[in-house]
Design an enzyme around this catalytic site. Sequence first.
Site, mmCIF file in Angstrom:
data_model
loop_
_atom_site.group_PDB
_atom_site.id
_atom_site.type_symbol
_atom_site.label_atom_id
_atom_site.label_comp_id
_atom_site.label_asym_id
_atom_site.label_seq_id
_atom_site.Cartn_x
_atom_site.Cartn_y
_atom_site.Cartn_z
ATOM 1 N N ARG A 269 -1.009 -2.280 -18.979
ATOM 2 C CA ARG A 269 -2.343 -1.665 -18.892
ATOM 3 C C ARG A 269 -2.322 -0.645 -17.754
ATOM 4 O O ARG A 269 -1.959 -0.980 -16.622
ATOM 5 C CB ARG A 269 -3.349 -2.778 -18.610
ATOM 6 C CG ARG A 269 -4.780 -2.420 -18.713
ATOM 7 C CD ARG A 269 -5.604 -3.653 -18.998
ATOM 8 N NE ARG A 269 -5.361 -4.108 -20.348
ATOM 9 C CZ ARG A 269 -5.942 -3.579 -21.429
ATOM 10 N NH1 ARG A 269 -6.809 -2.604 -21.316
ATOM 11 N NH2 ARG A 269 -5.661 -4.015 -22.631
ATOM 12 N N LYS B 129 -1.473 1.322 -25.190
ATOM 13 C CA LYS B 129 -1.892 1.289 -26.608
ATOM 14 C C LYS B 129 -0.649 1.487 -27.480
ATOM 15 O O LYS B 129 0.236 0.638 -27.452
ATOM 16 C CB LYS B 129 -2.967 2.353 -26.840
ATOM 17 C CG LYS B 129 -4.248 2.100 -26.021
ATOM 18 C CD LYS B 129 -5.350 3.055 -26.425
ATOM 19 C CE LYS B 129 -6.659 2.748 -25.735
ATOM 20 N NZ LYS B 129 -6.784 3.372 -24.408
ATOM 21 N N TYR C 182 0.853 -1.195 0.000
ATOM 22 C CA TYR C 182 0.000 0.000 0.000
ATOM 23 C C TYR C 182 0.877 1.229 0.000
ATOM 24 O O TYR C 182 1.885 1.281 0.730
ATOM 25 C CB TYR C 182 -0.917 0.028 1.230
ATOM 26 C CG TYR C 182 -2.334 -0.327 0.863
ATOM 27 C CD1 TYR C 182 -3.028 0.458 -0.056
ATOM 28 C CD2 TYR C 182 -2.968 -1.430 1.397
ATOM 29 C CE1 TYR C 182 -4.326 0.136 -0.433
ATOM 30 C CE2 TYR C 182 -4.262 -1.763 1.031
ATOM 31 C CZ TYR C 182 -4.946 -0.973 0.122
ATOM 32 O OH TYR C 182 -6.212 -1.285 -0.256
ATOM 33 N N ASP D 73 -6.756 14.063 -24.204
ATOM 34 C CA ASP D 73 -6.656 12.632 -23.893
ATOM 35 C C ASP D 73 -5.917 11.993 -25.070
ATOM 36 O O ASP D 73 -6.497 11.805 -26.142
ATOM 37 C CB ASP D 73 -8.064 12.056 -23.726
ATOM 38 C CG ASP D 73 -8.058 10.552 -23.482
ATOM 39 O OD1 ASP D 73 -7.007 9.915 -23.699
ATOM 40 O OD2 ASP D 73 -9.109 10.017 -23.104
ATOM 41 N N THR E 254 -3.486 6.441 -21.647
ATOM 42 C CA THR E 254 -3.240 5.088 -21.173
ATOM 43 C C THR E 254 -1.776 4.792 -21.483
ATOM 44 O O THR E 254 -1.121 5.538 -22.216
ATOM 45 C CB THR E 254 -4.123 4.045 -21.885
ATOM 46 O OG1 THR E 254 -3.966 4.227 -23.287
ATOM 47 C CG2 THR E 254 -5.574 4.191 -21.501
HETATM 48 N N1 DSN Z 1 -11.475 0.836 -25.216
HETATM 49 C C1 DSN Z 1 -10.448 1.676 -25.773
HETATM 50 C C2 DSN Z 1 -10.414 1.590 -27.244
HETATM 51 O O1 DSN Z 1 -10.503 0.498 -27.758
HETATM 52 O O2 DSN Z 1 -10.269 2.591 -27.922
HETATM 53 C C3 DSN Z 1 -10.529 3.072 -25.320
HETATM 54 O O3 DSN Z 1 -10.664 3.112 -23.950
#
Ligand code: DSN
Length: 509
Positions: free
Chosen positions: A297, A291, A82, A259, A288
């Site tokens: 993740r 990607k 934690y 974003d 994120t």
């Molecule tokens: N679910 C993601 C996507 O596929 O674009 C975005 O959060």
Amino acid sequence: MHDQPTSLLERYLGQERTGGLDPAAVAVIASLDHLRQASPVIASGIARELQSQRTNLKLIASENYSSLSVQLAQGNLLTDKYAEGVPGHRFYAGCDNVDDIEAEAARLACELFGADHAYVQPHSGADANLVAFHAILHQRVERPFLEKAGVSDVAKLGDDDWAELRRQLGSQRLLGLDYYSGGHLTHGYRHNASARLFEAHSYAVDPETKRLDMAEVRERAHAVKPLVLLAGYSAYSRRIDFAQMRAIADEVGAVFMVDMAHFAGLVAGKAFTGDHDPVRHAHVVTSTTHKTLRGPRGGLVLCTQEFAESVDKGCPAVLGGPLPHAIAAKAVAFQEALSADFADYAAAVVRNAQALASALVDRGASVLTGGTDNHLVLVDVAASWGLTGRQAESALRECGITLNRNSLPFDVNGPWYTSGLRLGTPALTTLGMGPAEMAEIADILCTVLAAVHPRPLPSDPTATSKAKYDLADDTAQAARKRVSELLGAYPLYPSLDADLIAEVAVARG
Ligand code: DSN
């Protein structure tokens, strides 16, 4: 505990191989070996997922293949700790090592993106956006209110002042890209918390060109006068001029938030620079990490100094305890993204997407905006082949191509069936594929979709199903063969022995 005659690991180590042992492969094999004793169902699920990702072409625009280093950094005891707070200022004892790890991840994120400040605790992109929204509300609404009230903490406000502050916090406006124009659910979609936190408004793409029109964005911004002007997308294939959007935000006194979840890797790898680099122009940038950025993740917030203290209050505002194991893996991914190889990768992702779009257009497919500037391509399967996105998605998966259906601007088929497909090149570029492979994939895709026929409804043979379809077996088989030839030339994690993985991948009973 070894009750097998020979463990997977022992056999792996005993295999003849050219070159030395790959420690990452040894670690993965050892972990599967151990896990299949501890939890055979889960070990099997992991092994089957590896087989699935090895035998299907991954064209989901928001997915990638992280390195084994990234994966290994998060499979350890850091998960047990934690560490609420921020490095050097925690609400638990014994956080020295997590402090080092989080500080290193934040330092690398700042270096990678040229940001003033990085907050690496968000567990996902949706969390990162909530952290950013709360930070903006805190900085622009709550702090001035507290100053005026002459107190330093909301806990010290009387009931009437607290009610008034809550009213002010709850009456702010957000202006983001409409979901059907490619905006994200967390950008003010009515089913998401963002539309309940804010009075949410949207701007849309031009109905003819399907591109953003800055004059329209400006007009909407002046009409709405939002607290937050939000840019970013999950299904839009063109670059955005963030310098112009910042100018619009300044004209109306809005905080400019971007974003960049989908294209963070293109920013990190310098495929998007200057006016197209959001970090140079926005007050707050969220992302994120899994990607195009190819990390674990998770989520990330970058911001200017003005918002740093507010962003760091992500816990307790929105988040619970951070995930130190995920933060460790983010640090490894940021380090990887700082390499020259990653810049080559980012350029190749865009080049491949452009090759894919152009090969699709050459074969008669209707590609939105006629092409792409980034990592994704949107195809109108209703206009091209009279199909729904759902039918196209299912038929292609049957042939070994994994992608997702997507709503198109002003889509008459709604968000479930949709009229579109979203294709992305981040994962296949990681495997090393190039423009020639993209042309082959476009050809497989067009051949299959031209052979898919919506099935007539039993209740009304003059109408067709939006989900069911017919596809001849020989067409599907021929497509699968071509897919398998492509994947054979670009194997995923080649050091992980397929026969050993197959032993763990016990089929579900
Ligand atoms: N679910 C993601 C996507 O596929 O674009 C975005 O959060």
